[in-house]
Enzyme design. Structure first.
Site, mmCIF file in Angstrom:
data_model
loop_
_atom_site.group_PDB
_atom_site.id
_atom_site.type_symbol
_atom_site.label_atom_id
_atom_site.label_comp_id
_atom_site.label_asym_id
_atom_site.label_seq_id
_atom_site.Cartn_x
_atom_site.Cartn_y
_atom_site.Cartn_z
ATOM 1 N N ARG A 80 0.839 -1.231 -0.045
ATOM 2 C CA ARG A 80 0.146 0.061 -0.103
ATOM 3 C C ARG A 80 0.866 1.108 -0.176
ATOM 4 O O ARG A 80 1.835 1.306 0.781
ATOM 5 C CB ARG A 80 -0.919 0.048 1.182
ATOM 6 C CG ARG A 80 -1.750 1.406 1.609
ATOM 7 C CD ARG A 80 -2.674 1.175 2.579
ATOM 8 N NE ARG A 80 -3.363 2.478 2.820
ATOM 9 C CZ ARG A 80 -3.202 3.279 3.843
ATOM 10 N NH1 ARG A 80 -2.445 2.954 4.878
ATOM 11 N NH2 ARG A 80 -3.596 4.303 3.860
ATOM 12 N N HIS A 125 -3.201 10.731 0.836
ATOM 13 C CA HIS A 125 -2.542 10.685 2.141
ATOM 14 C C HIS A 125 -1.893 11.910 2.563
ATOM 15 O O HIS A 125 -0.717 12.008 2.930
ATOM 16 C CB HIS A 125 -1.393 9.558 2.212
ATOM 17 C CG HIS A 125 -1.296 8.829 3.487
ATOM 18 N ND1 HIS A 125 -1.284 7.358 4.001
ATOM 19 C CD2 HIS A 125 -0.924 9.549 4.780
ATOM 20 C CE1 HIS A 125 -1.067 7.273 4.988
ATOM 21 N NE2 HIS A 125 -0.674 8.587 5.580
ATOM 22 N N ASN A 169 -6.776 8.476 3.104
ATOM 23 C CA ASN A 169 -6.092 7.843 4.413
ATOM 24 C C ASN A 169 -6.796 8.563 5.432
ATOM 25 O O ASN A 169 -6.555 9.882 5.445
ATOM 26 C CB ASN A 169 -4.628 7.983 4.324
ATOM 27 C CG ASN A 169 -4.236 7.364 5.566
ATOM 28 O OD1 ASN A 169 -4.579 6.237 5.905
ATOM 29 N ND2 ASN A 169 -3.512 8.272 6.453
ATOM 30 N N GLU A 170 -7.234 8.217 6.406
ATOM 31 C CA GLU A 170 -7.607 8.702 7.721
ATOM 32 C C GLU A 170 -8.220 10.257 7.528
ATOM 33 O O GLU A 170 -7.526 10.943 7.992
ATOM 34 C CB GLU A 170 -6.463 8.778 8.745
ATOM 35 C CG GLU A 170 -5.838 7.456 8.731
ATOM 36 C CD GLU A 170 -4.667 7.553 9.973
ATOM 37 O OE1 GLU A 170 -4.519 8.649 10.470
ATOM 38 O OE2 GLU A 170 -4.244 6.329 10.312
ATOM 39 N N ASN A 313 -7.151 1.652 10.047
ATOM 40 C CA ASN A 313 -6.019 1.800 10.463
ATOM 41 C C ASN A 313 -6.071 1.791 12.190
ATOM 42 O O ASN A 313 -6.806 2.466 12.472
ATOM 43 C CB ASN A 313 -5.227 3.067 10.344
ATOM 44 C CG ASN A 313 -4.898 3.148 8.820
ATOM 45 O OD1 ASN A 313 -4.886 1.980 8.080
ATOM 46 N ND2 ASN A 313 -4.541 4.305 8.264
ATOM 47 N N TYR A 315 -3.860 1.447 16.162
ATOM 48 C CA TYR A 315 -2.576 1.515 16.783
ATOM 49 C C TYR A 315 -2.950 1.279 18.366
ATOM 50 O O TYR A 315 -2.173 0.323 18.975
ATOM 51 C CB TYR A 315 -1.621 2.522 16.693
ATOM 52 C CG TYR A 315 -1.342 2.937 15.260
ATOM 53 C CD1 TYR A 315 -2.144 3.455 14.228
ATOM 54 C CD2 TYR A 315 -0.066 2.303 14.870
ATOM 55 C CE1 TYR A 315 -1.625 3.511 12.923
ATOM 56 C CE2 TYR A 315 0.513 2.618 13.474
ATOM 57 C CZ TYR A 315 -0.304 3.202 12.526
ATOM 58 O OH TYR A 315 0.173 3.190 11.487
ATOM 59 N N GLU A 377 -3.128 -0.471 8.306
ATOM 60 C CA GLU A 377 -2.144 0.005 9.065
ATOM 61 C C GLU A 377 -2.048 -0.635 10.325
ATOM 62 O O GLU A 377 -3.297 -0.475 10.978
ATOM 63 C CB GLU A 377 -1.761 1.497 9.310
ATOM 64 C CG GLU A 377 -1.358 2.207 7.849
ATOM 65 C CD GLU A 377 -1.195 3.961 8.202
ATOM 66 O OE1 GLU A 377 -1.174 4.282 9.294
ATOM 67 O OE2 GLU A 377 -1.626 4.373 7.382
HETATM 68 C C1 GBH Z 1 -1.149 6.783 10.672
HETATM 69 O O1 GBH Z 1 -1.943 7.704 11.397
HETATM 70 C C2 GBH Z 1 -0.711 7.551 9.404
HETATM 71 O O2 GBH Z 1 -1.785 7.054 8.484
HETATM 72 C C3 GBH Z 1 0.739 7.208 9.227
HETATM 73 O O3 GBH Z 1 0.974 8.258 7.993
HETATM 74 C C4 GBH Z 1 1.434 7.428 10.287
HETATM 75 O O4 GBH Z 1 2.933 7.394 10.060
HETATM 76 C C5 GBH Z 1 1.200 6.386 11.134
HETATM 77 O O5 GBH Z 1 -0.247 6.353 11.641
HETATM 78 C C6 GBH Z 1 1.860 6.114 12.408
HETATM 79 O O6 GBH Z 1 1.740 7.431 13.246
HETATM 80 O O7 GBH Z 1 -4.602 12.853 19.080
HETATM 81 O O8 GBH Z 1 -2.897 14.120 19.688
HETATM 82 O O9 GBH Z 1 -3.443 12.210 20.489
HETATM 83 C C7 GBH Z 1 -2.161 7.496 12.927
HETATM 84 C C8 GBH Z 1 -2.099 8.626 13.192
HETATM 85 C C9 GBH Z 1 -1.389 10.333 14.488
HETATM 86 C C10 GBH Z 1 -3.348 8.735 15.364
HETATM 87 C C11 GBH Z 1 -1.150 10.788 16.028
HETATM 88 C C12 GBH Z 1 -2.930 9.389 16.765
HETATM 89 C C13 GBH Z 1 -2.338 11.056 17.937
HETATM 90 C C14 GBH Z 1 -2.076 12.207 18.340
HETATM 91 N N1 GBH Z 1 -1.714 9.045 14.676
HETATM 92 N N2 GBH Z 1 -2.296 10.597 16.578
HETATM 93 S S1 GBH Z 1 -3.468 13.026 19.457
#
Ligand code: GBH
Length: 470
Positions: A80, A125, A169-170, A313, A315, A377
């Protein structure tokens, strides 16, 4: 745990993901125009933690063959990546088609196919051409048709080879660029004008029009699939109390449902709880109408059902209780917390909470009638060690939950992509947080890629389609 089936289906799509601005470099080569990340990193380097930028990044524009070697070594069946709008249309519109930009992606795609790796292409993106930002970016409804024009160019020139498309994306993160401090480009602070909600509505409409264009003009001859990728935390109630359960439901609807419900919900439209809350808060602010622009009947119908599958996505997880809300999900009236016992990563937002992965996948199944899902992701950040045992532990624990979601909860999940193939430019965190399975040496001009220990672990999972027992 004894007897748990920790395997993945035979045709499961394993692979890896990246995004154009984070890996390509060559920011002004071969006719590429400027985008909002070029602009913010050049004009305000102090907003990036290490003052860095994506001018060269992993130099994938010149070294994509090395990326494909890395994918091969991993045993990836899918890659991707995203397309840089300003590489294809330097001034943002079809008055400036850049053949060299199209050629680059055609070469990348051809090389992937030659190696039996299926391309999954994200159209947007986060790297908007600056001329479009100058007319208001995603807040200006004119952008809807500009995006459709851009998408038509991609489908026309690349669609013969690409069978998997993601429009966005997101999109929640695109919206946050218009109201959340110290976050995504263009870093505007316009919540009091409802800028984020304008972005949300315009992206939903742009997505829907591109989906219908695919149906009408391309699907028959190209036989691909098209959707978008949504990001969400899992939102767990802080306690069993009714208020906390309600807060968690509100939070997931603000973060995920605001895009998922109009597209996948039974009746379409924004989630009721989002409409109600924003209306109340807008009145409290002294406004005469809601900051969330209502979708009319025609648009509700046009947006509903515009996903052949769903990209997710994921995490990490948050605990929810009623409270002032905060910068991430304003107007929700939910305050988000973390459990100090959760293991940490280099990224402040990322805590290791594997069970949240199973829960969000299960929630999507129950809420939207078990749509086909691909995890586009999932990954872990550290400061860059080759002996990345914490990343291996993250993947082991999250992949276990994924297999349980598939084998026990019967979630309709057909693929899983790691974030990320290699270390890259992590937005405002610059190069301080590393998500790669392959290490990239950003101090060397040839940007060598070196496998970390996690490559061995992931490679084994991809190959055997099973998780190790221990
Ligand atoms: C992904 O987004 C992205 O698509 C990718 O580009 C990025 O590199 C990857 O994650 C790793 O981070 O709301 O202030 O607590 C996930 C994006 C970005 C989600 C930071 C949560 C937290 C900031 N993340 N965000 S906050």
């Amino acid at each position: 745990m004894v007897g748990r089936d920790m395997s993945f289906p035979e045709d499961f799509l394993f692979g890896a993901a990246t995004a154009s601005y984070q890996v390509e470099g060559a920011w002004d080569k071969d006719g590429k125009g400027e985008n909002i990340w070029d602009r913010i990193t050049h004009e305000k380097p102090n907003v990036i933690q290490d003052g860095s930028n994506g001018d060269v990044a992993c130099d994938s524009y010149h070294r994509y063959k090395e990326d494909i070697k890395a994918l091969k070594e991993l045993g990836a069946k899918m890659y991707r990546f995203s397309i840089s709008w300003s590489r294809i249309l330097p001034n943002g519109t079809i008055t400036s088609i850049n053949q060299k930009g199209i050629d680059y992606y055609r070469k990348l795609i051809a090389e992937l196919l030659e190696n039996d790796i299926q391309p999954m292409v994200t159209m947007y993106h986060w790297d908007l051409p600056t001329p479009l930002q100058d007319i208001g970016g995603w807040t200006n409804p004119a952008i809807i048709e500009y995006f459709v024009d851009y998408a038509r160019i991609l489908l026309t020139h690349l669609g013969d080879k690409v069978k998997w498309w993601l429009t966005f994306n997101e999109p929640t993160h695109v919206a946050r660029g218009y109201f959340q401090p110290n976050f995504m480009a263009p870093q505007l602070l316009l919540h009091h004008l409802g800028a984020g909600y304008m972005v949300t509505a315009n992206i939903l409409k742009a997505h829907a029009l591109v989906y219908h264009m695919y149906d009408k003009e391309f699907r028959h001859s190209q036989q691909g699939k098209i959707s978008l990728t949504l990001h969400s935390f899992w939102y767990e109630p802080m306690s069993d109390s009714e208020e906390d359960i309600k807060a968690a439901n509100t939070a997931i609807n603000f973060d995920f449902g605001i895009f998922a419900h109009p597209i996948l919900g039974k009746d379409g439209d924004f989630p009721a709880v989002v409409k109600e809350r924003v209306e109340v808060v807008s009145k409290e602010m002294g406004l005469k109408r809601s900051l969330l622009p209502p979708l009319d009947k025609e648009w509700i119908a046009r947006i509903k059902g515009t996903a052949d599958f769903l990209g997710v996505n994921h995490y990490t997880t948050r605990l929810c209780t009623p409270g002032p809300g905060g910068v991430n999900i304003p107007d929700s009236g939910v305050s988000l917390h973390i459990d100090p016992a959760w293991p940490i990563a280099a990224s402040a937002y990322l805590k290791v909470v594997p069970w949240g992965f199973r829960k969000i996948l299960r929630w999507i199944k129950d809420e939207y009638g078990n749509p086909p899902v691909i995890v586009t992701e999932n990954g872990f950040s550290d400061r860059g060690t080759l002996n990345d045992i914490d990343r291996i532990n993250y993947y082991r624990s999250y992949l276990r939950e994924l297999s349980t979601a598939i084998n026990e909860d019967n979630c309709n999940i057909f693929g899983y992509l790691v974030w990320s193939l290699m270390d890259n430019f992590e937005w405002i965190r610059g190069y301080t947080e590393k998500f790669g399975l392959f290490h990239v040496d950003f101090n060397k001009p040839d940007r060598p890629r070196t496998p970390k220990d996690s490559v061995n672990f992931i490679k084994n999972v991809f190959k055997t389609r099973k998780l190790p027992r221990d």
